[in-house]
Write a protein that holds these residues in place. Structure first.
Motif, PDB file in Angstrom:
ATOM      1  N   LEU A 171       0.876  -1.168   0.000  1.00  0.00           N
ATOM      2  CA  LEU A 171       0.000   0.000   0.000  1.00  0.00           C
ATOM      3  C   LEU A 171       0.908   1.210   0.000  1.00  0.00           C
ATOM      4  N   SER A 172       1.044   1.832  -1.168  1.00  0.00           N
ATOM      5  CA  SER A 172       2.012   2.900  -1.329  1.00  0.00           C
ATOM      6  C   SER A 172       1.543   3.827  -2.441  1.00  0.00           C
ATOM      7  N   THR A 173       2.311   4.881  -2.662  1.00  0.00           N
ATOM      8  CA  THR A 173       1.993   5.798  -3.750  1.00  0.00           C
ATOM      9  C   THR A 173       1.991   5.078  -5.086  1.00  0.00           C
ATOM     10  N   ALA A 174       2.917   4.132  -5.245  1.00  0.00           N
ATOM     11  CA  ALA A 174       2.988   3.375  -6.499  1.00  0.00           C
ATOM     12  C   ALA A 174       1.811   2.414  -6.650  1.00  0.00           C
ATOM     13  N   ASP A 175       1.259   1.942  -5.535  1.00  0.00           N
ATOM     14  CA  ASP A 175       0.138   0.995  -5.561  1.00  0.00           C
ATOM     15  C   ASP A 175      -0.867   1.416  -4.489  1.00  0.00           C
ATOM     16  N   PRO A 176      -1.755   2.366  -4.815  1.00  0.00           N
ATOM     17  CA  PRO A 176      -2.627   2.963  -3.794  1.00  0.00           C
ATOM     18  C   PRO A 176      -3.884   2.170  -3.467  1.00  0.00           C
ATOM     19  N   PHE A 177      -3.999   0.949  -3.969  1.00  0.00           N
ATOM     20  CA  PHE A 177      -5.195   0.141  -3.725  1.00  0.00           C
ATOM     21  C   PHE A 177      -4.805  -1.156  -3.028  1.00  0.00           C
ATOM     22  N   LEU A 178      -5.607  -1.569  -2.077  1.00  0.00           N
ATOM     23  CA  LEU A 178      -5.336  -2.801  -1.341  1.00  0.00           C
ATOM     24  C   LEU A 178      -6.635  -3.581  -1.178  1.00  0.00           C
ATOM     25  N   ALA A 179      -6.638  -4.826  -1.643  1.00  0.00           N
ATOM     26  CA  ALA A 179      -7.793  -5.711  -1.464  1.00  0.00           C
ATOM     27  C   ALA A 179      -7.326  -6.940  -0.700  1.00  0.00           C
ATOM     28  N   LEU A 180      -8.010  -7.250   0.391  1.00  0.00           N
ATOM     29  CA  LEU A 180      -7.607  -8.359   1.247  1.00  0.00           C
ATOM     30  C   LEU A 180      -8.815  -9.179   1.675  1.00  0.00           C
ATOM     31  N   ARG A 181      -8.583 -10.451   1.919  1.00  0.00           N
ATOM     32  CA  ARG A 181      -9.534 -11.285   2.629  1.00  0.00           C
ATOM     33  C   ARG A 181      -8.964 -11.498   4.026  1.00  0.00           C
ATOM     34  N   LEU A 182      -9.635 -11.004   5.056  1.00  0.00           N
ATOM     35  CA  LEU A 182      -9.155 -11.127   6.418  1.00  0.00           C
ATOM     36  C   LEU A 182      -9.360 -12.547   6.927  1.00  0.00           C
ATOM     37  N   SER A 183      -8.745 -12.849   8.075  1.00  0.00           N
ATOM     38  CA  SER A 183      -8.762 -14.221   8.583  1.00  0.00           C
ATOM     39  C   SER A 183     -10.166 -14.717   8.886  1.00  0.00           C
ATOM     40  N   ASP A 184     -11.099 -13.817   9.195  1.00  0.00           N
ATOM     41  CA  ASP A 184     -12.475 -14.236   9.478  1.00  0.00           C
ATOM     42  C   ASP A 184     -13.333 -14.295   8.219  1.00  0.00           C
ATOM     43  N   GLY A 185     -12.716 -14.064   7.049  1.00  0.00           N
ATOM     44  CA  GLY A 185     -13.443 -14.098   5.798  1.00  0.00           C
ATOM     45  C   GLY A 185     -13.948 -12.748   5.328  1.00  0.00           C
ATOM     46  N   SER A 186     -13.828 -11.715   6.169  1.00  0.00           N
ATOM     47  CA  SER A 186     -14.278 -10.383   5.774  1.00  0.00           C
ATOM     48  C   SER A 186     -13.453  -9.880   4.591  1.00  0.00           C
ATOM     49  N   ARG A 187     -14.067  -9.040   3.778  1.00  0.00           N
ATOM     50  CA  ARG A 187     -13.395  -8.502   2.592  1.00  0.00           C
ATOM     51  C   ARG A 187     -13.046  -7.042   2.842  1.00  0.00           C
ATOM     52  N   LEU A 188     -11.773  -6.702   2.674  1.00  0.00           N
ATOM     53  CA  LEU A 188     -11.284  -5.343   2.923  1.00  0.00           C
ATOM     54  C   LEU A 188     -10.823  -4.722   1.622  1.00  0.00           C
ATOM     55  N   GLN A 189     -11.238  -3.487   1.408  1.00  0.00           N
ATOM     56  CA  GLN A 189     -10.751  -2.688   0.275  1.00  0.00           C
ATOM     57  C   GLN A 189     -10.293  -1.344   0.809  1.00  0.00           C
ATOM     58  N   ALA A 190      -9.048  -0.994   0.541  1.00  0.00           N
ATOM     59  CA  ALA A 190      -8.490   0.281   1.004  1.00  0.00           C
ATOM     60  C   ALA A 190      -7.990   1.087  -0.184  1.00  0.00           C
ATOM     61  N   VAL A 191      -8.094   2.414  -0.061  1.00  0.00           N
ATOM     62  CA  VAL A 191      -7.653   3.334  -1.107  1.00  0.00           C
ATOM     63  C   VAL A 191      -6.919   4.491  -0.454  1.00  0.00           C
ATOM     64  N   ILE A 192      -5.768   4.856  -0.998  1.00  0.00           N
ATOM     65  CA  ILE A 192      -5.021   6.020  -0.527  1.00  0.00           C
ATOM     66  C   ILE A 192      -4.636   6.876  -1.722  1.00  0.00           C
ATOM     67  N   ASP A 193      -4.174   8.084  -1.422  1.00  0.00           N
ATOM     68  CA  ASP A 193      -3.602   9.025  -2.403  1.00  0.00           C
ATOM     69  C   ASP A 193      -4.615   9.572  -3.409  1.00  0.00           C
ATOM     70  N   VAL A 194      -5.428   8.737  -4.005  1.00  0.00           N
ATOM     71  CA  VAL A 194      -6.455   9.254  -4.911  1.00  0.00           C
ATOM     72  C   VAL A 194      -7.673   9.744  -4.119  1.00  0.00           C
ATOM     73  N   THR A 195      -7.604   9.621  -2.795  1.00  0.00           N
ATOM     74  CA  THR A 195      -8.618  10.128  -1.869  1.00  0.00           C
ATOM     75  C   THR A 195      -7.943  11.101  -0.912  1.00  0.00           C
ATOM     76  N   PRO A 196      -8.720  11.962  -0.209  1.00  0.00           N
ATOM     77  CA  PRO A 196      -8.102  12.935   0.703  1.00  0.00           C
ATOM     78  C   PRO A 196      -7.311  12.294   1.831  1.00  0.00           C
ATOM     79  N   GLY A 197      -7.708  11.113   2.255  1.00  0.00           N
ATOM     80  CA  GLY A 197      -7.005  10.378   3.297  1.00  0.00           C
ATOM     81  C   GLY A 197      -7.071   8.892   2.976  1.00  0.00           C
ATOM     82  N   THR A 198      -6.936   8.066   4.005  1.00  0.00           N
ATOM     83  CA  THR A 198      -7.036   6.625   3.819  1.00  0.00           C
ATOM     84  C   THR A 198      -8.489   6.206   3.995  1.00  0.00           C
ATOM     85  N   TYR A 199      -9.044   5.634   2.958  1.00  0.00           N
ATOM     86  CA  TYR A 199     -10.444   5.195   2.982  1.00  0.00           C
ATOM     87  C   TYR A 199     -10.479   3.667   2.948  1.00  0.00           C
TER      88      TYR A 199
END
Length: 484
Positions: A171-199
Motif C-alpha cells: 500500500l504505497s503511492t505506487a500501488d494505492p489500492f489494497l484488497a484483502l480477505r481477512l482471517s475471518d473471511g471479511s473482505r477489505l478494500q483500502a484506497v489512498i492518495d487518490v482520496t483525501p485520506g485513507t479510505y
C-alpha cells in the motif's frame, strides 16, 4: 427482536477478546501511544525469536507473543507507577495487554468491530471518521481506530503481511489500492492518495454457512420458494442470482450450495473467497479457486503474476467437475460461464450485479461487448437463452431513514425459455410480487415449463397453486407497495 448476545458489545464499545488475553474493560481509556511503544518492543523481540526458532506455527507465535507482551506491560506498569506516584490498576494493565495483542496479531482497534457479530460493514473515511453498519440497518459513528493516517496505513500493511494464503500486498503511492480477505473471511478494500485520506471498506460475512431454512426463518423467502429453489438445484438447473449491491446475493448462493450433494465434485471461482463451501464442514469434494492480483510488474504488456477469473474458468473446465460456481461475474468471465452452462453439465451457479430483473440480459450483453473482439449483443442473448434456466432476483427495501427496517427478500424467479422476439431471451415469471396485494415479495404466479424435471427430484407442484405462497400476510412496510 431477539435478546442481545452477552458476548457482543454495544455499538461503539470494545468487543469480545481473543482468549486467553483478558478483554479490554468497557469504558477503559487506553493509552495508545504506550501500546505502540510496547508493540514495537514486542515485535523486535519476536522477530529475534523467530530467527532463532524458524518454523514456529501461528499458534506458537501468539503464545510466545503473549509471554513477551505480559513482560513488557509489567515493565511499563512499573515505570508508569513511578511517573504517576501511584500503581496502575489491574484493569488498565489488562486493557493495555489486550490492545498490544490486537495490534501485534490481529486488527488493532478494528478487532472489536470484527468480533461483533451484529456489525455488517465497517467504513473508514480518513482515520478520524469511522462508521459501522449493523444488521438491523443502523449506521453508527464510533471512535477512531488510529491516531494518524500513517498509523492507519501501517495497520493495513501489517494486515496485508499477515494475511494467510495470499501473496504480500503493498500500500504505497505506487500501488494505492489494497484488497484483502481477512482471517475471518471479511473482505477489505483500502484506497489512498487518490482520496483525501485513507479510505477503507470492510464487508462482513455474518451468514457464512447459511442454508435455505435459515433464510426462511429470517424472512428472505417463504417455504414454497425454499422448496422450489431446492428442486432447481437438485434438478441441475443453471441458476443466476441477481440483485443490487449488498442485497444478499452471496448469502443466497451459499444457501443454494447447501442443496448440492456433499460428495458431488464442483469448483468455486472467486476474486476473494466469500462462499466458503470448502470450509462449511458439509461438502467433501469442493475445488476452491481464488483469483490473484498482479505483483505490480508488467511483462510483454501483461500484468505479471495476475490470475483472473477467466484463467480459473478454463482450468476448472478440465477438472472433471459436475458444476462450476462463480461468486460474481463482473467481466469477461461471463463468456466462459455461459459457455460452460451451454456445453457442459447443468447445475452451474453464479451471481450478477443488476438493479432490476428487466436489465439482466442487457448487463450480460454489456459484459460480452467488453470482453473481447468478435463478441456481440446477439451472441450474448443467444448464449443466455441457451445456457440459463432460472434467474433469481434478490431485492431490498430500506426504511431505516423513516424509522423502519431494512428488508431483504427474493422478489422474482424468471424461467428462461429460449430465444424470443428480436433475438432477446424469452422468460416466464414463475414467482413475482403482487402489487395489488401490497406484496413486494415473490409469490407463485405460474407453473414453469420444466415442472416435470422438478417433480422428478421431489417437488410438489401443488405448492404453486397457492397464490400467496406460504406468507401469512403481506410484508409490513411503512410505505406500502402499490399497483399504480
Amino acid at each position: 427482536m431477539p435478546p442481545r448476545d452477552p458476548r457482543v458489545s454495544e455499538p461503539g464499545t470494545r468487543g469480545p477478546a481473543v482468549l486467553p488475553v483478558a478483554p479490554i474493560p468497557v469504558g477503559s481509556v487506553v493509552d495508545y501511544a504506550a501500546v505502540r511503544l510496547i508493540k514495537k518492543e514486542v515485535g523486535e523481540e519476536l522477530t529475534d525469536l523467530l530467527r532463532a526458532k524458524s518454523g514456529l506455527s501461528g499458534a506458537a507465535q501468539e503464545q510466545q507473543g503473549r509471554h513477551l507482551i505480559n513482560r513488557q506491560v509489567a515493565l511499563w506498569s512499573d515505570a508508569e507507577a513511578v511517573r504517576r506516584g501511584a500503581a496502575t490498576s489491574a484493569a488498565e494493565d489488562a486493557a493495555i495487554a489486550q490492545a498490544v495483542f490486537d495490534l501485534q496479531f490481529r486488527a488493532g482497534r478494528l478487532q472489536a468491530h470484527l468480533d461483533n457479530v451484529l456489525v455488517e460493514n465497517i467504513f473508514i473515511n480518513g482515520y478520524v471518521d469511522v462508521w459501522l453498519d449493523f444488521t438491523d440497518g443502523r449506521r453508527v459513528k464510533v471512535p477512531q481506530v488510529a491516531d494518524s493516517d500513517e498509523e492507519l496505513r501501517e495497520l493495513l500493511r501489517d494486515l496485508a503481511r499477515r494475511t494467510t494464503g495470499q501473496s504480500e500486498r503493498s500500500l504505497s503511492t505506487a500501488d494505492p489500492f489494497l484488497a484483502l480477505r481477512l482471517s475471518d473471511g471479511s473482505r477489505l478494500q483500502a484506497v489512498i492518495d487518490v482520496t483525501p485520506g485513507t479510505y477503507v471498506t470492510i464487508r462482513r460475512h455474518s451468514m457464512r454457512h447459511a442454508d435455505l431454512p435459515e433464510l426462511v426463518s429470517r424472512g428472505m423467502l417463504d417455504s414454497t420458494l425454499e422448496q422450489f429453489l431446492r428442486a432447481c438445484v437438485r434438478a441441475e438447473k443453471n441458476i443466476m442470482v441477481v440483485g443490487g449491491q449488498a442485497a444478499g446475493k452471496t448469502t443466497l448462493l451459499r444457501a443454494l450450495l447447501r442443496e448440492v450433494d456433499p460428495d458431488e465434485r464442483f469448483a468455486t471461482l472467486e476474486t476473494e473467497y466469500e462462499l466458503f463451501a470448502h470450509e462449511n464442514g458439509y461438502h467433501r469434494q469442493v475445488v476452491p479457486m481464488e483469483a490473484r492480483e498482479s505483483n505490480g510488474e508488467f511483462v510483454a504488456g501483461s500484468a505479471a503474476g495476475e490470475i483472473t477469473l477467466m484463467d480459473l474458468m478454463y482450468r476448472a473446465l478440465r477438472m472433471t467437475l459436475t458444476r462450476i460456481v462463480v461468486g460474481e461475474v463482473r467481466g469477461p468471465e461471463i463468456v466462459a460461464m455461459l459457455q460452460a452452462m451451454t456445453n457442459g453439465a447443468g447445475g452451474n451457479l453464479c451471481t450478477l450485479h443488476a438493479i432490476h430483473p428487466s436489465v439482466v440480459f442487457d448487463r450480460i450483453a454489456e459484459l460480452y461487448l467488453l470482453a473481447q473482439a468478435n463478441m456481440s449483443e446477439s451472441l450474448a442473448y443467444r448464449q443466455s437463452a441457451n445456457g440459463l434456466d432460472f434467474i433469481v432476483f434478490v431485492a431490498s427495501i430500506d426504511e431505516t431513514k423513516i424509522g423502519g427496517h431494512r428488508h431483504r427478500f427474493l422478489s422474482h424467479v424468471l424461467e428462461v425459455t429460449g430465444v424470443g422476439e428480436g433475438g432477446r431471451p424469452e422468460t416466464n415469471q414463475i414467482f413475482g410480487p403482487r402489487p395489488e396485494w401490497a406484496e413486494p415479495r415473490g409469490v407463485p404466479l405460474m407453473v414453469p415449463r420444466c415442472i416435470n424435471d422438478l417433480r422428478r427430484v421431489g417437488f410438489d407442484a401443488n405448492l404453486l397453486a397457492a397464490p400467496g405462497g406460504a406468507w401469512g400476510a403481506a410484508l409490513p412496510l411503512l410505505v406500502q407497495e402499490s399497483s399504480l
